[in-house]
Design a protein around this motif. Structure first.
Motif, mmCIF file in Angstrom:
data_model
loop_
_atom_site.group_PDB
_atom_site.id
_atom_site.type_symbol
_atom_site.label_atom_id
_atom_site.label_comp_id
_atom_site.label_asym_id
_atom_site.label_seq_id
_atom_site.Cartn_x
_atom_site.Cartn_y
_atom_site.Cartn_z
ATOM 1 N N GLY A 9 -65.665 -5.914 -3.012
ATOM 2 C CA GLY A 9 -66.814 -6.124 -3.901
ATOM 3 C C GLY A 9 -66.656 -7.418 -4.673
ATOM 4 O O GLY A 9 -67.634 -8.123 -4.969
ATOM 5 N N GLY A 43 -66.999 -2.469 -4.556
ATOM 6 C CA GLY A 43 -67.848 -2.446 -5.755
ATOM 7 C C GLY A 43 -67.635 -3.621 -6.688
ATOM 8 O O GLY A 43 -68.533 -4.010 -7.426
ATOM 9 N N ASP A 65 -64.789 7.440 -10.803
ATOM 10 C CA ASP A 65 -64.706 7.062 -9.391
ATOM 11 C C ASP A 65 -66.077 7.188 -8.728
ATOM 12 O O ASP A 65 -66.501 6.326 -7.957
ATOM 13 N N THR A 113 -66.673 6.908 -0.319
ATOM 14 C CA THR A 113 -66.953 8.262 0.187
ATOM 15 C C THR A 113 -66.708 9.312 -0.895
ATOM 16 O O THR A 113 -67.644 9.929 -1.384
ATOM 17 N N GLU A 114 -65.450 9.483 -1.310
ATOM 18 C CA GLU A 114 -65.167 10.462 -2.356
ATOM 19 C C GLU A 114 -64.167 9.884 -3.357
ATOM 20 O O GLU A 114 -63.504 8.895 -3.064
ATOM 21 N N HIS A 117 -59.709 7.160 -4.216
ATOM 22 C CA HIS A 117 -59.153 6.015 -3.487
ATOM 23 C C HIS A 117 -60.133 4.848 -3.506
ATOM 24 O O HIS A 117 -61.214 4.942 -4.085
ATOM 25 N N THR A 119 -62.199 1.413 -1.480
ATOM 26 C CA THR A 119 -62.923 1.180 -0.222
ATOM 27 C C THR A 119 -61.972 0.663 0.867
ATOM 28 O O THR A 119 -62.304 0.750 2.047
ATOM 29 N N GLY A 178 -61.363 2.286 -10.671
ATOM 30 C CA GLY A 178 -61.604 0.852 -10.865
ATOM 31 C C GLY A 178 -60.354 0.011 -10.802
ATOM 32 O O GLY A 178 -60.424 -1.215 -10.820
#
Ligand code: UTP
Length: 226
Positions: A9, A43, A65, A113-114, A117, A119, A178
């Motif tokens: 990101g 992100g 998250d 996704t969840e 963790h 990307t 983050g």
């Protein structure tokens, strides 16, 4: 080849303008002529800003998250638009959806996704899920260094490294929303298990992704035959 490309990101949304999206779309269009492409977008600072606000209003870490994931999906949407009509128009929310949408033979672009963790981890799980041949990790430095090259002048870059060596290097890093470090543990463990060849490359110039596919630049993560 089937290739998973993860774009940090901090690369794609760095200056909050459209140019990086367009420049990446151009490179991906080119690669799509010869390869099957899956993209995972991060992100960056936008995610970290939103996560900070969420934390300040009292949210727990997984909620933070989740806010970060929302931002990665916004970035994925922008890249889908820049790739129009080559990308599948919907951002997959999980790996099964990514696999399902890939039957369209379009470029698949997703974000997180969840919780739990980065990307980078999503890219490594996706690569295993879709049986990718190669992962390219486009980040803000030229490869993997023994310490942060933006802070230390004497940082040394690795031309190649194994997942086991990375685990030894990164085992004490932060795990808050983050702040997942460059290649978090989930990502490294996934690479160790899947043994998919990975190249970390400076994504500030999108053309570097092409060079990395040809093995010319970056840090290669490889699993030796044990
Ligand atoms: P990123 O992985 O993009 O982290 O997701 P980052 O540290 O900002 O990396 P760059 O700057 O893109 O390279 C942003 C945040 O979203 C959450 C995490 O909190 C992460 O730090 N996230 C993302 C998840 O919880 N799960 C995911 O699958 C992806």
């Amino acid at each position: 080849m089937r290739i998973v490309i993860t774009i940090g990101g901090s690369i794609i949304i760095k200056n909050h303008d459209y140019r990086m999206f367009q420049d990446y779309a151009e490179v991906l269009r080119q690669l799509n002529q010869d390869h099957e492409i899956f993209v995972v977008v991060g992100g960056g600072k936008t995610a970290r800003d939103y996560i900070k606000i969420a934390r300040d209003v009292g949210a727990g870490e997984s909620f933070c998250d989740d806010i970060g994931i929302d931002v990665t999906r916004l970035n994925a949407k922008l890249l889908i638009m820049a790739l129009d009509p080559l990308a599948y128009p919907i951002v997959p929310r999980n790996f099964n959806e990514a696999l399902q949408y890939s039957t369209s033979e379009k470029i698949i672009v997703m974000g997180g996704t969840e919780p739990g963790h980065s990307t980078d981890a999503v890219g490594t799980i996706l690569a295993e899920f879709v049986k990718a041949d190669l992962i390219i990790n486009a980040t803000s430095v030229d490869g993997l260094y023994d310490k942060d090259p933006t802070k230390y002048d004497d940082a040394v870059k690795f031309d190649s490294i194994t997942p086991t060596e990375m685990i030894d290097m990164f085992s004490d890093k932060d795990i808050k929303a983050g702040t997942y470090e460059f290649f978090d543990m989930t990502a490294i463990q996934m690479l160790k298990r899947s043994r998919i060849k990975t190249v970390i490359v400076n994504g500030n110039s999108p053309k570097n992704v092409i060079e990395a596919i040809h093995g010319k630049i970056g840090t290669k993560i490889y699993s030796p035959n044990e």
